[in-house]
Enzyme design. Sequence first.
Site, PDB file in Angstrom:
ATOM      1  CD  GLU A 260      -3.173  -0.983   2.677  1.00  0.00           C
ATOM      2  OE1 GLU A 260      -2.896  -0.002   3.638  1.00  0.00           O
ATOM      3  OE2 GLU A 260      -3.639  -2.227   2.143  1.00  0.00           O
ATOM      4  CG  HIS A 278      -5.952   0.755   4.538  1.00  0.00           C
ATOM      5  ND1 HIS A 278      -4.963   0.553   4.737  1.00  0.00           N
ATOM      6  CD2 HIS A 278      -6.693   0.533   5.620  1.00  0.00           C
ATOM      7  CE1 HIS A 278      -4.860  -0.241   6.097  1.00  0.00           C
ATOM      8  NE2 HIS A 278      -6.590   0.301   6.697  1.00  0.00           N
TER       9      HIS A 278
END
Length: 530
Positions: A260, A278
């Site tokens: 990420e 997220h």
Amino acid sequence: MPKVLISDDMSPQAAEIFRARGVDVDVKTNLSPAELKACIGDYDGLTVRSATKVTPEIIAAADRLRVIGRAGIGVDNVDVPAATARGIVVMNTPFGNSITTAEHAIAMMFALARQIPQANASTHAGKWEKSKFMGVELAGKTLGIIGCGNIGSIVADRAQGLKMRVIAHDPYLTPARAEALGVEKVDLDQLFRRADFISLHAPATDATRGIINAETIAKMRPGVRIINCARGALVNEADLKAGLDSGHVAGAALDVFAQEPAKQNILFGMPNVVVTPHLGASTVEAQEKVALQVAEQLADFLLKGSVVNALNMPSVSAEEMPRLRPYMGLARQLGSLAGQLIESAVRSVTIEYEGHAAALNVKPLTALVLEGLLAPLMVSVNMVNAPTLALARGIAVSEVKREQAGSLQTRVTLTVVTEVQSRTLRGTLVNGDQPRIVEIKGIPMDAQLHPAMLLVTNNDRPGLIGGLGTVLGNAGINIATFHLGRDRPGGNAIALLEVDEPPSEAVLDQIRALPNVVRVKSLRFAAGFC
């Protein structure tokens, strides 16, 4: 007046709390690493979310810094060991976003079941493809929850409201706690076989990393749907893609990814995959909660010295520390050893303090035992939050003090009762400050713990030492120390070896195949425990 830097976007109320409590505060967001490094030396406290990376270089420049507060649970962006080495306390707010994350998991499950994102895009495009988006009901389906802690238990509650059957796998979920939650506790293979939907709520540890992979997917029922709002490392993304391509996995909904920010991913663009960036903790309410909590915690620490939700600091006063420090090492060792030996849910923990140990303030010692016990399958466990985590899992904890310690001046005994067995460990201090393990599973022992060890339980017959030495020698693994114990001649025996490096699984299998070997366990201990 202490001074705090808020370096990430968060609720303005956090700064207001600091000022109201008498703490000077600056809000400087979107700082580059060089800019943060240049100014961090002016502050006693640093408050962050996930954007600021608190690296060893930043910490090295933080001459005044005493505490780092993370508004949220994950501290992946904070180098905790580096902070600890500098004497900087690291705190988080582990409970502020639980409801929000659980609700997002439920929302993702709905989106997956009814193909809402795909239908939304199609309808916006003017296609009106009503027959294309045939969904499934949640009512009557079986939801399998992996990790039934704070967030997982909330998901279970919400799913039951949707008339789903809920089964759960969590090594620390006791039968009493499962009954209170209204879920059926199952082993992992049974969960894979029975679940129509699987929702992940476990931390990323050595035990859980890649828990969704080709082997486990093959055990799942055809048409399973998988939701991950926990940690990207729990899923082998290539194996999940293969399962989706074959149709064995009907769909997946993912809020987290192995890397990420995930601007590219092999799962992106698949028609049976729902993805979000997220967003588990991204609600106004959750961000308010964690911002207020972190401000209160840092202000209390800077002004009063109190510690709440610290990840790297024991709750012990300066006056108590000299007497407690040796026992703290012993408590951690007993808990960590027990945590690596047990393999089923813990029902109760009893710690007996005898002799000199009985005269101490044992609360921090009990917390350290629980920290070591829970650490193998959990992240962010410390002596501050370990008792709360044990209580949340229905683990009964009791302390017993005895003035006498038999032939020893001081002794600490840990008894852990699980669903299937009871394990007792005993330890003492040698020369007043050196921890020793003096009994394991009822067998006398005199051993120091070291970073890499091997525990062999065996029948007391000739030939074991030679066999062990041969297997380890052939593998090029050096034995540093060797401790033996037995309950009686020809009875049960234990060998505890310190090795220079952990044996591979293949080497452990060779040891298991030796005559009279009952069980083999590779043990790891943090250097600070030993």
